[in-house]
Write a protein that holds these residues in place. Sequence first.
Motif, PDB file in Angstrom:
ATOM      1  N   TYR A 260       0.622  -1.539   0.159  1.00  0.00           N
ATOM      2  CA  TYR A 260       0.384  -0.042   0.275  1.00  0.00           C
ATOM      3  C   TYR A 260       0.921   1.185   0.332  1.00  0.00           C
ATOM      4  O   TYR A 260       0.216   2.255  -0.512  1.00  0.00           O
ATOM      5  CB  TYR A 260      -0.730  -0.173   1.688  1.00  0.00           C
ATOM      6  N   PHE A 261       1.845   0.650   0.575  1.00  0.00           N
ATOM      7  CA  PHE A 261       2.538   2.475   1.118  1.00  0.00           C
ATOM      8  C   PHE A 261       4.165   2.664   0.362  1.00  0.00           C
ATOM      9  O   PHE A 261       4.974   3.744   0.834  1.00  0.00           O
ATOM     10  CB  PHE A 261       2.935   2.452   2.698  1.00  0.00           C
ATOM     11  N   ARG A 262       4.318   1.575  -0.198  1.00  0.00           N
ATOM     12  CA  ARG A 262       5.181   1.400  -0.823  1.00  0.00           C
ATOM     13  C   ARG A 262       6.907   2.120   0.404  1.00  0.00           C
ATOM     14  O   ARG A 262       7.885   2.166  -0.857  1.00  0.00           O
ATOM     15  CB  ARG A 262       5.699   2.362  -1.865  1.00  0.00           C
ATOM     16  N   ASP A 263       6.937   1.912   0.975  1.00  0.00           N
ATOM     17  CA  ASP A 263       8.010   2.011   2.585  1.00  0.00           C
ATOM     18  C   ASP A 263       8.983   0.921   2.436  1.00  0.00           C
ATOM     19  O   ASP A 263       8.420   0.152   4.035  1.00  0.00           O
ATOM     20  CB  ASP A 263       7.899   2.829   3.485  1.00  0.00           C
ATOM     21  N   ASN A 264       8.847  -0.751   1.662  1.00  0.00           N
ATOM     22  CA  ASN A 264      10.184  -1.628   2.285  1.00  0.00           C
ATOM     23  C   ASN A 264       8.403  -1.973   2.628  1.00  0.00           C
ATOM     24  O   ASN A 264       8.564  -2.868   3.073  1.00  0.00           O
ATOM     25  CB  ASN A 264      10.429  -1.166   3.216  1.00  0.00           C
ATOM     26  N   GLU A 265       7.335  -1.842   2.246  1.00  0.00           N
ATOM     27  CA  GLU A 265       6.122  -3.195   2.773  1.00  0.00           C
ATOM     28  C   GLU A 265       5.821  -4.002   2.883  1.00  0.00           C
ATOM     29  O   GLU A 265       6.184  -5.275   3.471  1.00  0.00           O
ATOM     30  CB  GLU A 265       4.879  -2.598   2.701  1.00  0.00           C
ATOM     31  N   ALA A 266       6.478  -3.896   1.102  1.00  0.00           N
ATOM     32  CA  ALA A 266       6.472  -5.524   0.421  1.00  0.00           C
ATOM     33  C   ALA A 266       8.258  -7.063   0.843  1.00  0.00           C
ATOM     34  O   ALA A 266       7.978  -7.798   1.640  1.00  0.00           O
ATOM     35  CB  ALA A 266       6.507  -5.868  -0.677  1.00  0.00           C
ATOM     36  N   LYS A 267       8.370  -6.049   1.033  1.00  0.00           N
ATOM     37  CA  LYS A 267       9.902  -6.896   1.572  1.00  0.00           C
ATOM     38  C   LYS A 267       9.364  -6.769   3.107  1.00  0.00           C
ATOM     39  O   LYS A 267      10.312  -8.482   3.178  1.00  0.00           O
ATOM     40  CB  LYS A 267      11.321  -5.828   1.755  1.00  0.00           C
ATOM     41  N   GLU A 268       8.948  -6.565   4.061  1.00  0.00           N
ATOM     42  CA  GLU A 268       8.748  -6.631   5.108  1.00  0.00           C
ATOM     43  C   GLU A 268       8.046  -7.988   5.304  1.00  0.00           C
ATOM     44  O   GLU A 268       7.760  -8.547   5.868  1.00  0.00           O
ATOM     45  CB  GLU A 268       8.053  -5.644   6.326  1.00  0.00           C
ATOM     46  N   LYS A 269       7.135  -7.919   4.159  1.00  0.00           N
ATOM     47  CA  LYS A 269       6.117  -9.559   4.705  1.00  0.00           C
ATOM     48  C   LYS A 269       6.385 -10.564   3.929  1.00  0.00           C
ATOM     49  O   LYS A 269       6.219 -10.841   4.542  1.00  0.00           O
ATOM     50  CB  LYS A 269       4.579  -9.038   3.148  1.00  0.00           C
ATOM     51  N   ILE A 270       7.372 -10.288   3.341  1.00  0.00           N
ATOM     52  CA  ILE A 270       8.111 -11.699   2.798  1.00  0.00           C
ATOM     53  C   ILE A 270       9.110 -11.876   3.918  1.00  0.00           C
ATOM     54  O   ILE A 270       8.718 -13.210   3.934  1.00  0.00           O
ATOM     55  CB  ILE A 270       8.900 -10.730   1.192  1.00  0.00           C
ATOM     56  N   ASN A 287       9.752 -21.566  -3.375  1.00  0.00           N
ATOM     57  CA  ASN A 287      10.229 -20.977  -4.257  1.00  0.00           C
ATOM     58  C   ASN A 287      10.569 -19.647  -4.525  1.00  0.00           C
ATOM     59  O   ASN A 287      11.183 -19.752  -5.292  1.00  0.00           O
ATOM     60  CB  ASN A 287       9.737 -21.751  -5.358  1.00  0.00           C
ATOM     61  N   LYS A 288      10.134 -19.036  -3.377  1.00  0.00           N
ATOM     62  CA  LYS A 288      10.180 -17.680  -3.521  1.00  0.00           C
ATOM     63  C   LYS A 288       9.002 -17.605  -4.190  1.00  0.00           C
ATOM     64  O   LYS A 288       9.976 -15.790  -5.525  1.00  0.00           O
ATOM     65  CB  LYS A 288      12.073 -17.111  -3.392  1.00  0.00           C
ATOM     66  N   ASN A 289       7.418 -17.913  -5.049  1.00  0.00           N
ATOM     67  CA  ASN A 289       7.100 -17.406  -6.068  1.00  0.00           C
ATOM     68  C   ASN A 289       6.009 -16.314  -4.941  1.00  0.00           C
ATOM     69  O   ASN A 289       5.271 -16.816  -4.717  1.00  0.00           O
ATOM     70  CB  ASN A 289       6.338 -18.521  -6.289  1.00  0.00           C
ATOM     71  N   TYR A 290       6.652 -15.031  -5.075  1.00  0.00           N
ATOM     72  CA  TYR A 290       5.611 -14.029  -5.321  1.00  0.00           C
ATOM     73  C   TYR A 290       5.481 -13.056  -6.770  1.00  0.00           C
ATOM     74  O   TYR A 290       6.057 -12.698  -7.107  1.00  0.00           O
ATOM     75  CB  TYR A 290       6.689 -12.837  -3.690  1.00  0.00           C
ATOM     76  N   ASN A 291       4.215 -12.226  -5.658  1.00  0.00           N
ATOM     77  CA  ASN A 291       4.198 -10.855  -7.123  1.00  0.00           C
ATOM     78  C   ASN A 291       3.346 -10.017  -6.412  1.00  0.00           C
ATOM     79  O   ASN A 291       3.028 -10.171  -5.531  1.00  0.00           O
ATOM     80  CB  ASN A 291       2.986 -11.637  -7.864  1.00  0.00           C
ATOM     81  N   ILE A 292       3.657  -8.918  -6.567  1.00  0.00           N
ATOM     82  CA  ILE A 292       3.684  -7.849  -5.778  1.00  0.00           C
ATOM     83  C   ILE A 292       2.690  -6.638  -6.557  1.00  0.00           C
ATOM     84  O   ILE A 292       2.956  -6.093  -7.135  1.00  0.00           O
ATOM     85  CB  ILE A 292       5.285  -6.783  -5.165  1.00  0.00           C
TER      86      ILE A 292
END
Length: 321
Positions: A260-270, A287-292
Amino acid sequence: VLFVFLSCTKEKKDNSEMMNREQAKDTVVIKNMGEISEYGKVPERVVVVGYENAEVMAKLGLSDKIVGLTACMYTPNDCYPQLYKSIENIQVLPSGRSGEVPGFETILSLNADMVYCLSYHLNDDYIAPIQTFKENNINVYVPEGTYEKNASVESVYHDLENLGKIFKVEKRAKEVIDEYKKRLDTVREKLVNEAPVDVFIFDYQDKAGIMTPGGIGFQNNLVTLAGARNIFADFDKDFDIATIEQILTRNPEYIIIVEYFRDNEAKEKIAYLESVSELAEVTAVKNKNYNILSGVEYFPSLHNADAIETIAKKLHPALFK
């Protein structure tokens, strides 16, 4: 004299009835949020909540109708650059007590004749209940995908059609819809014989587990169009909590991360997913199959076609070479 008086009276009555018929003919009636709204004329002073809605106005050539906006969940960086140019000089309004949307007093001070906002904003904790707008002769338009059960991209088309009618830009609205449909038809044609891929959608972390879309909301239908199968489509809610045990048992092949906020949010969730030992053998995590996806792609907006294309290419790469 009496004859002349009666003739004039009849003429005035006939003219009045004719004017009423003309006004009725020009009145646009829209059903939205279960409420009937009448637009006797094109709105001229619109307050828009959210850059995603301001982009819709810009795409329809209606930027000049906006007297103020609030960013809500998004920033200018979430906008298409060419559309942002049309709205960058519009007054950004001070937020009300919620910190996301304008206060009702601000809307009144701007003499707004219409507010374009999300369904979540129509209560005392955000802007005001819809009845308050009615009492002040202010029309409200709410994107269908934020309140309609089983909403899909068809809801985005309906919004464009409705706004086209309200602002008398039906031709432009149809052009935008056709452009949108053409992109999705291309994806649909490629996926026609493909089996869907199991995905888990990580919305946000909750104490009891992870919030994820169920099977009756816009987000479920969004990923379905991209050739995915939401592993929690059996949840009979827009959103609900998935436990770690449920995610492990259902073993998704891919995980869609909402940022939502582009401040490393995806990295933190992963990082969180990979820190939970029970999830180590889940196919997507192993397999680190992530889609952001960004929030603006995930909720009803002009960006939904981007989301569908992005997910489809990630899940079915051989079809998009």
